[in-house]
Design an enzyme around this catalytic site. Structure first.
Site, PDB file in Angstrom:
ATOM      1  N   HIS A 237      -3.053  -5.350   1.847  1.00 36.28           N
ATOM      2  CA  HIS A 237      -2.341  -5.515   3.131  1.00 36.28           C
ATOM      3  C   HIS A 237      -2.382  -6.969   3.605  1.00 36.28           C
ATOM      4  O   HIS A 237      -3.180  -7.293   4.497  1.00 36.28           O
ATOM      5  CB  HIS A 237      -3.022  -4.668   4.212  1.00 36.28           C
ATOM      6  CG  HIS A 237      -2.920  -3.198   4.024  1.00 36.28           C
ATOM      7  ND1 HIS A 237      -1.901  -2.447   4.562  1.00 36.28           N
ATOM      8  CD2 HIS A 237      -3.720  -2.332   3.376  1.00 36.28           C
ATOM      9  CE1 HIS A 237      -2.075  -1.178   4.262  1.00 36.28           C
ATOM     10  NE2 HIS A 237      -3.173  -1.070   3.535  1.00 36.28           N
TER      11      HIS A 237
ATOM     12  N   CYS B 133       0.827  -1.207   0.000  1.00 40.78           N
ATOM     13  CA  CYS B 133       0.000   0.000   0.000  1.00 40.78           C
ATOM     14  C   CYS B 133       0.871   1.272   0.000  1.00 40.78           C
ATOM     15  O   CYS B 133       1.474   1.570  -1.023  1.00 40.78           O
ATOM     16  CB  CYS B 133      -0.995  -0.053   1.161  1.00 40.78           C
ATOM     17  SG  CYS B 133      -2.412   0.995   0.881  1.00 40.78           S
TER      18      CYS B 133
ATOM     19  N   ARG C  29      -2.436   7.183  -6.289  1.00 35.04           N
ATOM     20  CA  ARG C  29      -2.806   7.161  -4.863  1.00 35.04           C
ATOM     21  C   ARG C  29      -4.320   7.212  -4.702  1.00 35.04           C
ATOM     22  O   ARG C  29      -5.005   7.863  -5.490  1.00 35.04           O
ATOM     23  CB  ARG C  29      -2.205   8.364  -4.126  1.00 35.04           C
ATOM     24  CG  ARG C  29      -0.703   8.299  -3.968  1.00 35.04           C
ATOM     25  CD  ARG C  29      -0.172   9.507  -3.195  1.00 35.04           C
ATOM     26  NE  ARG C  29      -0.716   9.582  -1.859  1.00 35.04           N
ATOM     27  CZ  ARG C  29      -1.266  10.673  -1.327  1.00 35.04           C
ATOM     28  NH1 ARG C  29      -1.355  11.784  -2.016  1.00 35.04           N
ATOM     29  NH2 ARG C  29      -1.722  10.646  -0.096  1.00 35.04           N
TER      30      ARG C  29
ATOM     31  N   GLU D  61      -0.545  -8.321   5.570  1.00 36.51           N
ATOM     32  CA  GLU D  61      -0.084  -8.364   6.967  1.00 36.51           C
ATOM     33  C   GLU D  61      -1.241  -8.286   7.969  1.00 36.51           C
ATOM     34  O   GLU D  61      -1.027  -8.519   9.148  1.00 36.51           O
ATOM     35  CB  GLU D  61       0.928  -7.238   7.225  1.00 36.51           C
ATOM     36  CG  GLU D  61       0.373  -5.817   7.259  1.00 36.51           C
ATOM     37  CD  GLU D  61       0.211  -5.172   5.884  1.00 36.51           C
ATOM     38  OE1 GLU D  61       0.301  -5.883   4.864  1.00 36.51           O
ATOM     39  OE2 GLU D  61      -0.030  -3.949   5.838  1.00 36.51           O
TER      40      GLU D  61
ATOM     41  N   ILE E  63      -7.113  -0.588   1.809  1.00 34.70           N
ATOM     42  CA  ILE E  63      -7.444   0.558   2.670  1.00 34.70           C
ATOM     43  C   ILE E  63      -6.887   1.827   2.019  1.00 34.70           C
ATOM     44  O   ILE E  63      -5.671   2.027   1.988  1.00 34.70           O
ATOM     45  CB  ILE E  63      -6.845   0.381   4.087  1.00 34.70           C
ATOM     46  CG1 ILE E  63      -7.287  -0.957   4.708  1.00 34.70           C
ATOM     47  CG2 ILE E  63      -7.247   1.561   4.987  1.00 34.70           C
ATOM     48  CD1 ILE E  63      -6.478  -1.378   5.929  1.00 34.70           C
ATOM     49  N   ARG E  64      -7.755   2.640   1.465  1.00 31.79           N
ATOM     50  CA  ARG E  64      -7.336   3.850   0.746  1.00 31.79           C
ATOM     51  C   ARG E  64      -6.121   3.531  -0.155  1.00 31.79           C
ATOM     52  O   ARG E  64      -5.100   4.217  -0.136  1.00 31.79           O
ATOM     53  CB  ARG E  64      -6.999   4.991   1.716  1.00 31.79           C
ATOM     54  CG  ARG E  64      -8.235   5.481   2.470  1.00 31.79           C
ATOM     55  CD  ARG E  64      -7.919   6.599   3.447  1.00 31.79           C
ATOM     56  NE  ARG E  64      -7.343   7.762   2.787  1.00 31.79           N
ATOM     57  CZ  ARG E  64      -8.029   8.637   2.039  1.00 31.79           C
ATOM     58  NH1 ARG E  64      -9.323   8.459   1.839  1.00 31.79           N
ATOM     59  NH2 ARG E  64      -7.429   9.660   1.501  1.00 31.79           N
TER      60      ARG E  64
END
Ligand code: GLN
Length: 203
Positions: A182, A80, A109, A184, A141-142
């Site tokens: 993500h 990200c 972005r 993680e 996430i964004r």
């Protein structure tokens, strides 16, 4: 052979990457200064806010040292915000925002739009270690997406369903890996195991 993988620990979800790397079988250490960077075989750039991490990299005098290690072939994985930092080109950057670069891609972005800031979907990531778990559950996430991929880079995953179907969200170039999502945060360590394999292979 004992590998040490650093997680850039200036801002973002550092703990989650340390846990995923530990699960993937390496020693994982936070990196906040050059002396810590010197001891790692590879580096993870976490999710967070790329503009903030960029500023902090310069404030902590890590920007040039990290860039020099990348140019010298240090394996790296960015999720990200980390993907943005490893991209050669960024769209919708803020004024003065720089990237470390290393991957011949153009990222946008916050590309998935304000309405769907965050979403989750299943997708297939090429090159993952074989096992029976099937597609990766990807959390965005964004997130940025990849708008252009240069000849040196290879697409590993695209969004499969919905309004963003076809968008590129994972890319590899040599020993550098980037994902819009993500891994993680899901407890699935396969993407980190892919990266650890790249670190091992580069030694
Ligand atoms: N939108 C953030 C940025 O531009 C990235 C968000 C994330 O890492 N979850 O850096």
């Amino acid at each position: 052979m004992n590998l040490t993988v650093g997680v850039l620990a200036l801002q973002g979800d550092v703990r989650e990457h340390v846990a995923a790397l530990t699960s993937a079988g390496v020693r994982a250490v936070p990196v906040r200064r050059v002396s810590e960077l010197d001891g790692v075989d590879g580096l993870v750039l976490p999710g967070g806010e790329s503009t903030t991490i960029d500023k902090l990299l310069r404030a902590f005098e890590l920007f040039e040292p990290v860039r020099a290690r990348l140019r010298a072939g240090m394996p790296a994985y960015g999720s990200c915000a980390g993907m943005i930092l490893l991209a050669d080109r960024v769209l919708d950057a803020i004024d003065g925002q720089q990237t470390l670069g290393g991957v011949d891609i153009t990222v946008r972005r916050n590309a998935f739009g304000r309405q769907i800031d965050s979403f989750e979907t299943d997708l297939v990531v090429d090159g993952l270690p074989e096992d029976e778990r099937g597609p990766v559950h990807a959390v965005f996430i964004r997130a940025p997406w990849v708008e252009e991929v240069g000849p040196a880079a290879t697409v590993l995953a695209r969004v499969e369903n919905g309004a963003a179907a076809g968008r590129i969200v994972a890319v590899r170039q040599g020993s550098v890996l980037v994902t819009s999502f993500h891994p993680e945060v899901t407890g699935d360590d396969r993407v980190h195991r892919l990266f650890v394999g790249m670190v091992r292979g580069s030694r």
